[in-house]
Design an enzyme around this catalytic site. Structure first.
Site, PDB file in Angstrom:
ATOM      1  CG  HIS A 109      12.318 -24.511  41.330  1.00 32.90           C
ATOM      2  ND1 HIS A 109      12.665 -25.394  42.336  1.00 32.90           N
ATOM      3  CD2 HIS A 109      12.911 -23.343  41.631  1.00 32.90           C
ATOM      4  CE1 HIS A 109      13.446 -24.786  43.193  1.00 32.90           C
ATOM      5  NE2 HIS A 109      13.613 -23.529  42.802  1.00 32.90           N
ATOM      6  CD  GLU A 212      16.539 -17.707  43.370  1.00 33.47           C
ATOM      7  OE1 GLU A 212      16.075 -16.604  43.012  1.00 33.47           O
ATOM      8  OE2 GLU A 212      16.055 -18.374  44.317  1.00 33.47           O
TER       9      GLU A 212
END
Ligand SMILES: *[C@@H]1O[C@H](CO)[C@@H](O)[C@H](O)[C@H]1NC(C)=O
Ligand SMILES: *[C@@H]1O[C@H](CO)[C@@H](O)[C@H](O)[C@H]1NC(C)=O
Ligand SMILES: *[C@@H]1O[C@H](CO)[C@@H](O)[C@H](O)[C@H]1NC(C)=O
Ligand SMILES: *[C@@H]1O[C@H](CO)[C@@H](O)[C@H](O)[C@H]1NC(C)=O
Length: 346
Positions: A109, A212
């Site tokens: 990201h 994550e």
């Protein structure tokens, strides 16, 4: 001709076909998949490439200029990416029914507000104090959004994909996957929303296990399924995705070995259910590191917004997988008051 026409369809594969998806794996409960990175195709595979300074946007995503054994079947006008595409297709056609090759484009990201806050407060103070809060009154980093710089990084990725299509006829991802955390949803949206012609739309699929490492920091606590559905209405959300985040545990950190177990599980799901060859996964620094470990790739850390392609060989092995035991999540150490700000250097 597609590789699967040569493969023997077992009962479970046939029932999967009846359900509208195809799996090359004869019996998932008794077999396991061994993933390996096939090296020699991307600069990121090479020990001489330095991750910290490597820029995928100046190197054709890292595709090495080289010949392949199938080049003589290609038109002379083929670009490097077209020759590579033909080579990978041929690998699939000529492999046995237990072997599949896929190319994974793994993107991190763009910069998020949590990244900015960690730099601002310094990692020790971030880890023990600030990361446990939702924000500081002026900045919010719980399920962090991307900053304007992060948006620009995703726009760079979008433009680079478009340039590769125009100049290199690169195969565009046939399937898109993303972590459920907002910074990845935003990055995937900016990167891919303009890439596909109208009649060939591919929308990202949100998968829990691409999230994550679950650190106990609020930036790793996801929002609800309703929020994701409302904010990214075109995205698909995988079956079984819970309304609330059931995995986040305040003050406890998932361990790398546990993260690798769920990364392997989501890869098994993707490789078992998706017959496409060219896939994109938008996730995180820690999750990409876990993917690379499971794929037996060398360590290659990604800066925010960058992308690494990997040629993956997935071989289904008869028998039961070697067991990897889970370990208990560790409790994180905290500070009761805010540590002082780091003294400015410069
Ligand atoms: C996976 O494949 C690699 C490369 O062929 C091999 O060295 C390794 O032993 C295999 N691992 C398992 C668990 O089958
Ligand atoms: C590959 O060759 C082309 C044309 O010769 C060159 O422009 C490009 O920079 C080379 N790419 C890499 C990754 O070496
Ligand atoms: C909150 O954190 C940001 C950096 O993430 C910083 O720029 C800002 O000054 C902080 N706000 C307060 C009130 O300390
Ligand atoms: C395919 O997806 C379904 C649900 O979407 C899942 O239950 C199944 O385990 C997946 N297949 C494999 C081989 O993982």
């Amino acid at each position: 001709m597609r590789s699967w026409t040569f493969k023997v369809l077992t009962l479970s594969a046939l029932s999967a076909l009846a359900l509208g998806h195809w799996t090359p794996r004869p019996n998932p409960s008794a077999d396991y998949v061994n993933y390996t990175t096939v090296t020699g195709f991307f600069l990121q595979d090479e020990a001489s490439t330095v991750p910290g300074t490597f820029d995928y946007t100046t190197a054709n995503f890292g595709l090495i200029n080289r010949t392949y054994p199938t080049d003589n079947e290609c038109s002379r006008s083929f670009t490097q990416w077209q020759k590579f595409e033909h080579y990978v297709d041929t690998l699939n056609q000529r492999s046995g029914r237990n072997v599949d090759y896929k190319v994974l484009f793994m993107g991190r990201h763009g910069e998020g507000y949590h990244n900015v806050a960690e730099s601002y407060y310094g990692t020790p103070a971030w880890n023990c104090y600030w990361s446990l809060l939702d924000g500081n009154g002026t900045s919010v980093w719980a399920d962090a959004k991307i900053t304007p710089k992060g948006q620009a990084q995703a726009e760079t990725a979008a433009k680079y994909w478009a340039s590769r299509v125009a100049l290199q006829k690169i195969p565009i991802p046939q399937s898109l996957y993303t972590s459920p955390l907002t910074r990845c949803l935003q990055t995937a949206e900016i990167t891919f929303s303009g890439l596909y012609p109208r009649h060939q739309r591919v929308v990202p699929t949100v998968k829990e296990y691409f999230r994550e490492g679950i650190s106990g920091h609020t930036c790793d606590r996801r929002s609800t399924k309703s929020y994701i559905r409302k904010t990214f209405p075109t995205f698909e959300i995988e079956k079984g995705f819970s309304e609330q985040d059931l995995l986040f545990k305040p003050h406890f950190a998932e361990q790398p070995v546990d993260q690798d177990i769920r990364t392997k599980a989501v890869l098994d799901d993707v490789f078992g259910n998706d017959s496409n060859t060219w896939l994109s996964i938008t996730s995180h620094s820690g999750e990409t590191a876990s993917l690379l470990r499971v794929l037996k790739h060398r360590v290659f850390s990604l800066s925010t917004g960058s992308v690494i392609p990997v040629l993956v060989k997935a071989e289904t092995i008869k028998g039961t997988a070697p067991v990897t035991s889970t370990v208990a999540w560790s409790s994180i150490s905290t500070c009761s008051t805010a540590p002082p700000l780091p003294t400015p250097t410069a």
